[in-house]
Scaffold this motif. Structure first.
Motif, PDB file in Angstrom:
ATOM      1  N   SER A 112      -8.659   1.360   8.871  1.00 42.15           N
ATOM      2  CA  SER A 112      -8.362   2.758   8.550  1.00 42.15           C
ATOM      3  C   SER A 112      -7.131   3.212   9.323  1.00 42.15           C
ATOM      4  O   SER A 112      -7.058   3.075  10.554  1.00 42.15           O
ATOM      5  CB  SER A 112      -9.558   3.644   8.904  1.00 42.15           C
ATOM      6  OG  SER A 112     -10.681   3.267   8.139  1.00 42.15           O
ATOM      7  N   ILE A 130      -5.597   8.726   6.830  1.00 44.33           N
ATOM      8  CA  ILE A 130      -4.759   8.880   5.623  1.00 44.33           C
ATOM      9  C   ILE A 130      -5.006   7.764   4.603  1.00 44.33           C
ATOM     10  O   ILE A 130      -4.500   7.815   3.483  1.00 44.33           O
ATOM     11  CB  ILE A 130      -3.273   8.917   6.008  1.00 44.33           C
ATOM     12  CG1 ILE A 130      -2.875   7.604   6.710  1.00 44.33           C
ATOM     13  CG2 ILE A 130      -2.980  10.117   6.904  1.00 44.33           C
ATOM     14  CD1 ILE A 130      -1.385   7.533   7.033  1.00 44.33           C
ATOM     15  N   GLY A 131      -5.738   6.732   4.950  1.00 40.74           N
ATOM     16  CA  GLY A 131      -6.022   5.635   4.028  1.00 40.74           C
ATOM     17  C   GLY A 131      -6.475   4.412   4.797  1.00 40.74           C
ATOM     18  O   GLY A 131      -6.639   4.459   6.021  1.00 40.74           O
ATOM     19  N   TYR A 163       0.853  -1.194   0.000  1.00 38.28           N
ATOM     20  CA  TYR A 163       0.000   0.000   0.000  1.00 38.28           C
ATOM     21  C   TYR A 163       0.884   1.238   0.000  1.00 38.28           C
ATOM     22  O   TYR A 163       1.901   1.293   0.704  1.00 38.28           O
ATOM     23  CB  TYR A 163      -0.922   0.022   1.228  1.00 38.28           C
ATOM     24  CG  TYR A 163      -2.064  -0.971   1.146  1.00 38.28           C
ATOM     25  CD1 TYR A 163      -3.318  -0.585   0.673  1.00 38.28           C
ATOM     26  CD2 TYR A 163      -1.893  -2.293   1.542  1.00 38.28           C
ATOM     27  CE1 TYR A 163      -4.369  -1.498   0.607  1.00 38.28           C
ATOM     28  CE2 TYR A 163      -2.936  -3.207   1.478  1.00 38.28           C
ATOM     29  CZ  TYR A 163      -4.175  -2.809   1.008  1.00 38.28           C
ATOM     30  OH  TYR A 163      -5.210  -3.706   0.933  1.00 38.28           O
ATOM     31  N   VAL A 189       3.237  -0.887   4.251  1.00 42.04           N
ATOM     32  CA  VAL A 189       2.555   0.370   3.923  1.00 42.04           C
ATOM     33  C   VAL A 189       3.608   1.479   3.887  1.00 42.04           C
ATOM     34  O   VAL A 189       4.330   1.691   4.880  1.00 42.04           O
ATOM     35  CB  VAL A 189       1.465   0.718   4.959  1.00 42.04           C
ATOM     36  CG1 VAL A 189       0.792   2.043   4.588  1.00 42.04           C
ATOM     37  CG2 VAL A 189       0.424  -0.397   5.031  1.00 42.04           C
ATOM     38  N   MET A 193       0.542   5.498   0.527  1.00 40.64           N
ATOM     39  CA  MET A 193      -0.345   6.558   1.015  1.00 40.64           C
ATOM     40  C   MET A 193       0.421   7.863   1.119  1.00 40.64           C
ATOM     41  O   MET A 193       1.656   7.866   1.234  1.00 40.64           O
ATOM     42  CB  MET A 193      -0.914   6.176   2.387  1.00 40.64           C
ATOM     43  CG  MET A 193      -1.747   4.902   2.364  1.00 40.64           C
ATOM     44  SD  MET A 193      -2.425   4.505   3.999  1.00 40.64           S
ATOM     45  CE  MET A 193      -3.240   2.960   3.669  1.00 40.64           C
ATOM     46  N   GLU A 194      -0.346   8.998   1.096  1.00 43.30           N
ATOM     47  CA  GLU A 194       0.236  10.331   1.222  1.00 43.30           C
ATOM     48  C   GLU A 194      -0.549  11.132   2.264  1.00 43.30           C
ATOM     49  O   GLU A 194      -1.766  10.950   2.403  1.00 43.30           O
ATOM     50  CB  GLU A 194       0.206  11.066  -0.116  1.00 43.30           C
ATOM     51  CG  GLU A 194       1.093  10.452  -1.184  1.00 43.30           C
ATOM     52  CD  GLU A 194       1.025  11.223  -2.499  1.00 43.30           C
ATOM     53  OE1 GLU A 194       0.090  12.062  -2.632  1.00 43.30           O
ATOM     54  OE2 GLU A 194       1.885  11.006  -3.371  1.00 43.30           O
ATOM     55  N   VAL A 195       0.176  12.024   2.958  1.00 43.53           N
ATOM     56  CA  VAL A 195      -0.469  12.886   3.959  1.00 43.53           C
ATOM     57  C   VAL A 195       0.345  14.177   4.062  1.00 43.53           C
ATOM     58  O   VAL A 195       1.572  14.151   3.985  1.00 43.53           O
ATOM     59  CB  VAL A 195      -0.556  12.169   5.325  1.00 43.53           C
ATOM     60  CG1 VAL A 195       0.813  11.763   5.853  1.00 43.53           C
ATOM     61  CG2 VAL A 195      -1.285  13.055   6.329  1.00 43.53           C
ATOM     62  N   ILE A 249       4.223   5.477   3.545  1.00 42.94           N
ATOM     63  CA  ILE A 249       3.498   6.746   3.721  1.00 42.94           C
ATOM     64  C   ILE A 249       4.444   7.879   3.391  1.00 42.94           C
ATOM     65  O   ILE A 249       5.515   8.019   4.005  1.00 42.94           O
ATOM     66  CB  ILE A 249       2.979   6.874   5.164  1.00 42.94           C
ATOM     67  CG1 ILE A 249       2.070   5.676   5.504  1.00 42.94           C
ATOM     68  CG2 ILE A 249       2.244   8.200   5.347  1.00 42.94           C
ATOM     69  CD1 ILE A 249       1.680   5.615   6.958  1.00 42.94           C
TER      70      ILE A 249
END
Length: 544
Positions: free
Chosen positions: A430, A393-394, A379, A463, A381-383, A465
């Motif tokens: 989440s 954030i995902g 996975y 994950v 993800m971006e924040v 990020i």
């Protein structure tokens, strides 16, 4: 003129005596005079000129109690008045053969064996007893030992070892046996051997003269009987009644030919394999049997369907078929397979038309309680770095691959997030922020999320990020500047170049604007000019 010594022999049969003389040439220019009616010695008289014997014949293996009479030596000068003495010299003289010095009678003192020694050469002379003078000079003669059938045939080997292919045509050569007889092959039939089979019919036959053994029965199969012991007899006297015999054994082995196809021991085979079995693992073995041996029993197995999932090889030591997994299994996708197998010989004999055998293999895939599986292998993800604590954030998602679909709970592997920057909702997966972010401090966070069943099986997924930059840092001058200027500097002359930097990371780079502080702008003797760059500006002289 010297008178030759006359030798006399005891003759059993008139015709035999004549034949011996004709054969040996013992009589030269002589004639027969008479034969005594009582079978006594025959006196040989010369008619015109001297003659003499040169051979005596003596039967071997004499069994009487007295010395065996050989013959009589006599000189024409012997008037039988006791004045003549006969003297014998040569092979065996005085030991094996003795002579009566007065009568000239010659005897053998012991039993003789032709096979030990076939003839003896001796000399005889007549001597005057009174003077010791030779009345007759030495005359050489031969005593030949006459053969009797006293030796049985003997084979050159016992046993003989031979082999012949099974299913051989009738009359196929197997082996030749040979027997020898020590008796005289030149005299009579004592050494003439005839061969016959005492044991081994109707499977084999033998040529009575040559001793060649051949197959006599068609289609003899090794599978029915592999070893045969044949007993061969050799009989002398051309096989006639009274002949002596010898025997030998011939051990004959039927050699295998490929006249039998392989056959499966079962029509259907059943195997079970867990769905998590590794590729290349053995699932089980199948067995086919072949009545042949050696390379004729070597076989190949093959799968006629499902070749993508399974393969089969032959164990060279046991000739078993080993079933091997070729690709991963999944019980949830397919729980069973049906394979069709074929087995054939590696080496075929063109004389026999044979087809292989087939069998069915049923493979059952066993369900295994597997850990939860995430829908994605990884996975991203971006924040933004200024996101508030608690911002989602995902989300990640995992399911139990087993048929019962047990619920899963999510958690973060805290070894990958020691500062507890993130947290996850245990039920829906989440991800949210639990601590403030600062891109300038750490731009990427790599964590591992776990999905666990209630029974303890756990799945993992990485994950990644990415923290996005926001403009939360003011520009700063790179250094503290100190400038010097001469009092006669010209207007517009560059005094100092200054530069600044920003910890933020804009997409297309920074653009800085420099100016003098407003409170000193009106009274300042200096001005700031753009250096046509984003980071540097020039300070120039404005007026005197």
């Amino acid at each position: 003129m010297r008178t030759p010594l006359v030798l006399l022999t005891w003759l059993c049969l008139w015709e035999e005596a004549k034949g011996m003389l004709r054969t040996t040439g013992g009589l030269s220019g002589e004639t027969w005079s008479q034969m005594r009616a009582d079978g006594g010695p025959v006196t040989l008289r010369r008619s015109k000129r001297g003659w003499m014997w040169n051979q005596f014949f003596l039967l071997e293996e004499y069994t009487g109690n007295d010395d065996q009479y050989v013959g009589k030596l006599h000189s024409d000068k012997d008037r039988e008045d006791g004045k003549v003495k006969y003297v014998l010299t040569g092979e065996g003289a005085g030991t094996i053969f003795v002579i009566n010095e007065n009568s000239g009678d010659l005897h053998a003192t012991r039993r003789l064996d032709r096979e030990e020694k076939a003839s003896y050469t001796l000399s005889a002379k007549a001597v005057d007893k009174a003077t010791g003078r030779d009345l007759e000079g030495p005359s050489t003669f031969t005593i030949k030992i006459h053969d009797i059938n006293d030796n049985e045939p003997k084979f050159t080997r016992d046993p003989y070892i031979a082999a012949v292919q099974e299913m051989a045509d009738v009359g196929t050569f197997v082996v030749q046996v040979t027997a020898t007889d020590a008796d005289d092959a030149m005299y009579g039939n004592s050494a003439k051997v005839v061969y016959s089979i005492l044991q081994g019919q109707p499977y084999f036959s033998i040529d009575p003269e040559t001793g060649i053994i051949r197959t006599a029965l068609p289609n003899m199969k090794r599978e029915n009987r592999e070893h045969y012991q044949v007993v061969i007899q050799a009989k002398d006297m051309m096989g006639q009644l009274g002949g002596l015999t010898g025997t030998t054994s011939v051990n004959i082995t039927l050699l295998d030919v490929n006249n039998n196809p392989p056959r499966f021991t079962h029509g259907v085979y059943h195997f079970s394999v867990p769905e998590l079995a590794e590729v290349g693992s053995e699932l089980g073995v199948v067995k086919a049997t072949d009545a042949d041996t050696g390379k004729n029993a070597e076989m190949n197995y093959r799968i006629t369907d499902e070749q993508d999932t399974f393969q089969i090889t032959t164990n060279p030591a046991t000739q078993e078929g080993v079933l091997i997994l070729k690709k991963p299994l999944d019980y949830e996708r397919r729980a069973s397979y049906t394979l069709r197998l074929q087995v054939e010989n590696v080496y075929l004999d063109p004389r026999f038309q044979m087809s292989g055998d087939s069998a069915t293999v049923k493979v059952s895939v066993e369900d295994v309680n597997e850990p939860p599986v995430f829908k994605r292998p990884v996975y991203m993800m971006e924040v933004k770095e200024d996101a508030q604590i608690g911002t989602i954030i995902g989300a990640v998602s995992a399911v139990d691959p087993d048929t019962n679909r047990k619920p899963v709970r999510y958690m973060i592997d805290w070894h990958t997030d020691m500062d507890h920057v993130f947290n996850i909702h245990p039920n829906n997966g989440s991800l949210f922020i639990s601590r403030s972010l600062d891109r300038e401090e750490k731009a990427w966070h790599n964590i591992s999320v776990q999905a666990a069943e209630y029974n303890g099986l756990i799945g993992h997924v990485p994950v990644y990020i990415k923290v996005l930059d926001v403009n939360d840092n003011a520009p700063t001058f790179d250094v503290e500047y100190e400038a010097f200027i001469c009092e006669d500097a010209k207007v517009g002359q560059t005094i100092q170049t200054v530069s600044a930097s920003d910890a933020d990371q804009p997409v297309r780079g920074h653009r800085f604007f420099f100016r003098l502080a407003s409170e000193s702008f009106e009274k300042s003797n200096f001005s700031v000019r753009d250096n046509k760059g984003d980071l540097q500006q020039r300070i120039t002289r404005r007026r005197s």
